[in-house]
Design a protein around this motif. Structure first.
Motif: not given
Length: 143
Positions: A128-138
């Motif tokens: 899910p978009r939000n999950g991947i966003d958290k994985v690649v944060k920063g």
């Protein structure tokens, strides 16, 4: 009803993370290997085959973008932990895989090392978009 002329928003993301200290040929080779892992695990991500105006057929590719990020060794470890903690499907590439010559030896090289000791040089993850966003944060996009 979805507007067929409007922008396309995908409910999921595909991200490939590559270590920032590798030669370009290794980054590109690894990206192809890792993307294949996602394609195998989630075949519904593959779009329809292509054809040009002359009717020449071409293979289908992912039906959504693949985002490629650059990461340090430490950032890869963090992203790997974030992805596995969320139960997301992950493909890994370790430094040892540059020295093997086939899939059997690749799998054996990964199987010989505990998860927390993997010498990660790249990984791919889908979810899910939000999950991947958290994985690649920063992480910055690959230049």
């Amino acid at each position: 009803m979805e507007d067929p002329t409007g922008p396309v928003r995908f409910p999921t993301k595909i991200a490939v993370l590559v270590r920032d200290d590798l030669p370009v040929w290794q980054r590109l080779n690894m990206t192809a290997f890792l993307a294949a892992g996602i394609a195998h695990a989630v075949p519904e991500l593959i779009g329809e085959p292509y054809a040009d105006a002359d009717g020449t057929p071409y293979l289908a590719t992912f039906g959504q973008p693949v985002l490629v990020f650059e990461a340090t060794k430490e950032q890869l470890v963090t992203a790997h932990r974030r992805a596995t903690d969320r139960g997301l499907p992950v493909a890994v590439f370790t430094a040892e895989l540059f020295t093997t010559g086939n899939d059997r030896d690749n799998r054996a090289a990964v199987a010989a090392v505990p998860r927390d000791k993997l010498d990660l040089v790249g990984l791919a993850v889908h979810g899910p978009r939000n999950g991947i966003d958290k994985v690649v944060k920063g992480l910055p996009m690959h230049p």
